[in-house]
Scaffold this active site. Structure first.
Site, PDB file in Angstrom:
ATOM      1  N   ARG A  27       0.821  -1.210   0.000  1.00 12.14           N
ATOM      2  CA  ARG A  27       0.000   0.000   0.000  1.00 12.14           C
ATOM      3  C   ARG A  27       0.861   1.269   0.000  1.00 12.14           C
ATOM      4  NH1 ARG A  27      -5.227  -1.764   1.670  1.00 12.14           N
ATOM      5  NH2 ARG A  27      -5.963   0.259   1.034  1.00 12.14           N
ATOM      6  N   ARG A  31      -2.321   7.198   1.182  1.00 13.96           N
ATOM      7  CA  ARG A  31      -2.741   8.380   1.937  1.00 13.96           C
ATOM      8  C   ARG A  31      -1.679   9.041   2.802  1.00 13.96           C
ATOM      9  NH1 ARG A  31      -7.532   5.332   4.521  1.00 13.96           N
ATOM     10  NH2 ARG A  31      -5.910   3.791   4.292  1.00 13.96           N
ATOM     11  N   ARG A  40      -6.446  12.893  -4.446  1.00 16.84           N
ATOM     12  CA  ARG A  40      -7.601  12.291  -3.774  1.00 16.84           C
ATOM     13  C   ARG A  40      -8.722  13.324  -3.600  1.00 16.84           C
ATOM     14  NH1 ARG A  40      -9.287  11.129   1.534  1.00 16.84           N
ATOM     15  NH2 ARG A  40      -9.851   8.952   1.865  1.00 16.84           N
ATOM     16  N   ASP A  76      -7.237  -1.663  -6.946  1.00 14.14           N
ATOM     17  CA  ASP A  76      -7.764  -2.255  -5.718  1.00 14.14           C
ATOM     18  C   ASP A  76      -8.172  -3.682  -6.004  1.00 14.14           C
ATOM     19  OD1 ASP A  76      -8.603  -1.207  -2.870  1.00 14.14           O
ATOM     20  OD2 ASP A  76     -10.075  -2.684  -3.489  1.00 14.14           O
ATOM     21  N   TYR A 153     -15.625 -10.058   0.981  1.00 12.24           N
ATOM     22  CA  TYR A 153     -16.304  -8.792   0.677  1.00 12.24           C
ATOM     23  C   TYR A 153     -17.589  -9.025  -0.114  1.00 12.24           C
ATOM     24  CZ  TYR A 153     -12.259  -6.299   2.441  1.00 12.24           C
ATOM     25  OH  TYR A 153     -11.281  -5.816   3.252  1.00 12.24           O
TER      26      TYR A 153
HETATM   27  O1  CP3 Z   1      -0.002  -1.148  -2.602  1.00 12.37           O
HETATM   28  C1  CP3 Z   1      -0.399  -0.151  -3.259  1.00 12.37           C
HETATM   29  O2  CP3 Z   1       0.008   0.978  -3.017  1.00 12.37           O
HETATM   30  C2  CP3 Z   1      -1.319  -0.393  -4.429  1.00 12.37           C
HETATM   31  C3  CP3 Z   1      -2.672  -0.046  -4.184  1.00 12.37           C
HETATM   32  C4  CP3 Z   1      -3.629  -0.931  -3.402  1.00 12.37           C
HETATM   33  C5  CP3 Z   1      -4.853  -0.409  -2.923  1.00 12.37           C
HETATM   34  N1  CP3 Z   1      -5.594  -1.419  -2.408  1.00 12.37           N
HETATM   35  C6  CP3 Z   1      -5.264   0.988  -3.023  1.00 12.37           C
HETATM   36  C7  CP3 Z   1      -6.270   1.493  -2.088  1.00 12.37           C
HETATM   37  C8  CP3 Z   1      -3.618  -2.284  -3.086  1.00 12.37           C
HETATM   38  C9  CP3 Z   1      -2.535  -3.315  -3.322  1.00 12.37           C
HETATM   39  C10 CP3 Z   1      -4.873  -2.589  -2.470  1.00 12.37           C
HETATM   40  C11 CP3 Z   1      -5.261  -3.935  -2.040  1.00 12.37           C
HETATM   41  C12 CP3 Z   1      -6.396  -4.102  -1.147  1.00 12.37           C
HETATM   42  N2  CP3 Z   1      -7.605  -3.457  -1.154  1.00 12.37           N
HETATM   43  C13 CP3 Z   1      -6.475  -5.079  -0.130  1.00 12.37           C
HETATM   44  C14 CP3 Z   1      -5.389  -6.074   0.156  1.00 12.37           C
HETATM   45  C15 CP3 Z   1      -4.278  -5.505   0.944  1.00 12.37           C
HETATM   46  C16 CP3 Z   1      -4.625  -5.211   2.364  1.00 12.37           C
HETATM   47  O3  CP3 Z   1      -4.411  -4.076   2.784  1.00 12.37           O
HETATM   48  O4  CP3 Z   1      -5.041  -6.129   3.083  1.00 12.37           O
HETATM   49  C17 CP3 Z   1      -7.719  -4.973   0.493  1.00 12.37           C
HETATM   50  C18 CP3 Z   1      -8.232  -5.798   1.652  1.00 12.37           C
HETATM   51  C19 CP3 Z   1      -8.439  -3.940  -0.169  1.00 12.37           C
HETATM   52  C20 CP3 Z   1      -9.817  -3.502   0.085  1.00 12.37           C
HETATM   53  C21 CP3 Z   1      -9.856  -2.076   0.465  1.00 12.37           C
HETATM   54  N3  CP3 Z   1      -9.660  -1.027  -0.399  1.00 12.37           N
HETATM   55  C22 CP3 Z   1     -10.124  -1.535   1.739  1.00 12.37           C
HETATM   56  C23 CP3 Z   1     -10.387  -2.359   2.984  1.00 12.37           C
HETATM   57  C24 CP3 Z   1     -10.090  -0.144   1.620  1.00 12.37           C
HETATM   58  C25 CP3 Z   1     -10.425   0.879   2.639  1.00 12.37           C
HETATM   59  C26 CP3 Z   1      -9.502   0.897   3.770  1.00 12.37           C
HETATM   60  C27 CP3 Z   1      -8.175   1.508   3.395  1.00 12.37           C
HETATM   61  O5  CP3 Z   1      -7.139   0.871   3.596  1.00 12.37           O
HETATM   62  O6  CP3 Z   1      -8.189   2.638   2.939  1.00 12.37           O
HETATM   63  C28 CP3 Z   1      -9.740   0.150   0.269  1.00 12.37           C
HETATM   64  C29 CP3 Z   1      -9.509   1.474  -0.322  1.00 12.37           C
HETATM   65  C30 CP3 Z   1      -8.153   1.731  -0.891  1.00 12.37           C
HETATM   66  N4  CP3 Z   1      -7.470   0.914  -1.736  1.00 12.37           N
HETATM   67  C31 CP3 Z   1      -7.383   2.888  -0.682  1.00 12.37           C
HETATM   68  C32 CP3 Z   1      -6.210   2.760  -1.439  1.00 12.37           C
HETATM   69  C33 CP3 Z   1      -5.087   3.753  -1.580  1.00 12.37           C
HETATM   70  C34 CP3 Z   1      -7.792   4.069   0.151  1.00 12.37           C
HETATM   71  C35 CP3 Z   1      -8.609   4.965  -0.676  1.00 12.37           C
HETATM   72  C36 CP3 Z   1      -8.365   6.343  -0.224  1.00 12.37           C
HETATM   73  O7  CP3 Z   1      -8.765   6.662   0.894  1.00 12.37           O
HETATM   74  O8  CP3 Z   1      -7.746   7.072  -0.981  1.00 12.37           O
END
Ligand code: CP3
Length: 346
Positions: A27, A31, A40, A76, A153
Site C-alpha cells: 500500500r 494516503r 484524492r 484495488d 467482501y
Molecule cells: O499497494 C499499493 O500501493 C497499491 C494499491 C492498493 C490499494 N488497495 C489501493 C487502495 C492495493 C494493493 C490494495 C489492495 C487491497 N484493497 C487489499 C489487500 C491488501 C490489504 O491491505 O489487506 C484490500 C483488503 C483492499 C480492500 C480495500 N480497499 C479496503 C479495505 C479499503 C479501505 C480501507 C483503506 O485501507 O483505505 C480500500 C480502499 C483503498 N485501496 C485505498 C487505497 C489507496 C484508500 C482509498 C483512499 O482513501 O484514498
C-alpha cells in the site's frame, strides 16, 4: 523492451543472492503521501483507478519520493468483483461497501466470468503506461485479491474484523461457496495473465483475510484456489502469495511453487524460514505501526529484522499495508535503512 536498471526484486524472487535486499511497502501508493492526497481531493477513488494517467502517476510517486525498489500498480482488489457484475462503492472513512451481497445460490446468476480485456482493460492500460513512464527504473508489480478474501467482501458486503457472515455462508452453503470461489479463480487467472501481458514483472496475491480460517478451512476455502492461480501463472510471471495470519500453512504455500511468500510480524523470520524451506523468497515482515516510532528506533528495528532474515532470499517489506498517518520521513527511514544495510559486515 527496456531492460531493467534495478532488478533486485526479480533476482531475489529467482532465489539468487543479491548485493543488497530489495525493499518496497504494501500500500505504498496512498494516503501518507501529500501528493496522493492532492489527487484524492480532486478525483473519486474509482476515477483514480480507471484513469490510466492518474493511476500511473500515483504508482510512481513512492518510487520518486521514497526510493522503493519496485512499483505496485495503483488499483484495488475490489475491481474484480466489480468486473464480475457487482456494485462496489468506497465510502469515505467507512471503506468498501457492496450494496447487493451474495447470500444464496441464485445470486450467482447475477455474476459473470468477464472478458477481462473488456471489463478490466483500464488496469492493463495503466500498467502499460506506468511501465513506459518508469522507463526501466524498477520492476512493476501487478496484483489481485485471493479468491477467499474477495468472497469475504462479496458475501459480507463490507469490511469486518471477523467476516462471520462470509464464514457462515461457506459453512452452511459449501457447494455455492465453492462455485463462487471457482468463478473468482477463473476470472483472476485471466486477469493476472492480462497484467503480465501488459507489463507486470511479478504479481502478488493478497489474501488479507486468510488468517481468519483455521488450517483445514484455509486449505479448503483458500489455498485450493490460490494453488490453481499459481499453477496457471507458473510459466508466465513470478508470483508472491501473501496470506496474512496464515503462517500455519507456510509449508503448504511454499509447495504451490510461488516464488515469494509474504509474512506478517506475528511470526519470527527464523520460524517462517523453517516452515517455508530454503528456496522461496520471504517478504516482510515489519509491523506497520512501528513506522510511527521515532526514526532512530525504526533504524534499529529494521536492522534487527534484516539480521533475522539473513542467509536466504528476502524482500524487505511491511507485514501489512502502510498506515495513513505515517510521516513520509519515517517511510523513507525504513527504505534507507534497508538500502544501507551491509550484508557482509554484521
Ligand atoms: O499497494 C499499493 O500501493 C497499491 C494499491 C492498493 C490499494 N488497495 C489501493 C487502495 C492495493 C494493493 C490494495 C489492495 C487491497 N484493497 C487489499 C489487500 C491488501 C490489504 O491491505 O489487506 C484490500 C483488503 C483492499 C480492500 C480495500 N480497499 C479496503 C479495505 C479499503 C479501505 C480501507 C483503506 O485501507 O483505505 C480500500 C480502499 C483503498 N485501496 C485505498 C487505497 C489507496 C484508500 C482509498 C483512499 O482513501 O484514498
Amino acid at each position: 523492451m527496456t531492460t531493467l536498471k534495478n532488478d533486485l526484486l526479480l533476482r531475489t524472487l529467482r532465489g539468487e543472492a543479491t548485493e543488497r535486499t530489495p525493499v518496497w511497502m504494501m500500500r505504498q501508493a496512498g494516503r501518507y503521501l501529500p501528493d496522493y492526497m492532492k489527487l484524492r481531493r480532486q478525483y473519486s477513488f474509482f476515477e483514480r483507478c480507471q484513469t490510466p494517467e492518474l493511476a500511473a502517476e500515483i504508482t510512481i510517486q513512492p518510487v520518486d519520493q521514497i526510493g522503493v525498489d519496485a512499483a505496485i500498480i495503483f488499483s484495488d482488489i475490489l475491481v474484480v468483483p466489480q468486473a464480475m457484475g457487482m456494485e462496489v462503492q468506497l465510502v469515505e472513512s467507512k471503506g468498501p461497501f457492496l450494496p447487493e451481497p451474495i447470500k444464496k445460490s441464485g445470486d450467482l446468476e447475477r455474476l459473470m466470468i468477464p472478458d477481462v480485456e473488456e471489463r478490466l482493460g483500464y488496469v492493463f492500460e495503466a500498467l502499460r503506461l506506468t511501465k513506459r513512464n518508469l522507463d526501466g527504473r524498477v520492476p512493476l508489480i501487478g496484483f489481485a485479491g485471493a479468491p477467499w478474501t474477495l468472497l469475504c467482501y462479496m458475501v459480507q458486503g463490507q469490511g469486518s474484523k471477523t467476516f462471520d457472515g462470509a464464514k457462515a455462508f461457506c459453512y452452511t452453503q459449501p457447494a455455492t461457496a465453492h462455485r463462487l470461489l471457482q468463478m473468482i479463480t477463473d476470472t483472476t487467472i485471466a486477469y493476472l495473465k492480462g497484467q503480465a501481458r501488459a507489463g507486470a514483472d511479478a504479481v502478488q496475491i493478497f489474501d488479507s483475510w486468510g488468517g481468519l480460517l483455521g488450517p483445514e478451512d484455509f486449505e479448503t476455502f483458500s489455498l485450493t484456489y490460490i494453488r490453481q492461480i499459481v499453477a496457471a501463472l507458473k510459466d508466465v510471471v513470478p508470483t508472491i502469495v501473501f496470506a496474512k495470519g496464515a503462517w500455519h500453512s507456510l509449508e503448504q504455500m511454499a509447495a504451490t511453487g510461488a516464488q515469494g511468500l509474504g509474512i506478517d510480524w506475528c511470526i519470527r523470520p527464523q520460524m517462517a524460514r523453517e516452515l517455508a524451506g530454503a528456496n522461496v523468497a520471504l517478504q516482510g515482515n515489519f509491523d506497520p505501526a512501528k513506522l510511527l516510532s521515532p526514526i532512530p528506533v525504526i533504524r534499529k528495528e529494521v536492522t534487527a529484522m534484516l539480521d533475522a532474515f539473513r542467509g536466504y532470499p528476502h524482500i524487505a517489506n511491511l507485514g501489512h499495508g502502510i498506515l495513513p498517518d505515517v510521516p513520509v520521513d519515517h517511510a523513507k527511514a525504513f527504505v534507507e535503512t534497508v538500502k544501507n544495510y551491509k550484508h557482509g559486515t554484521n
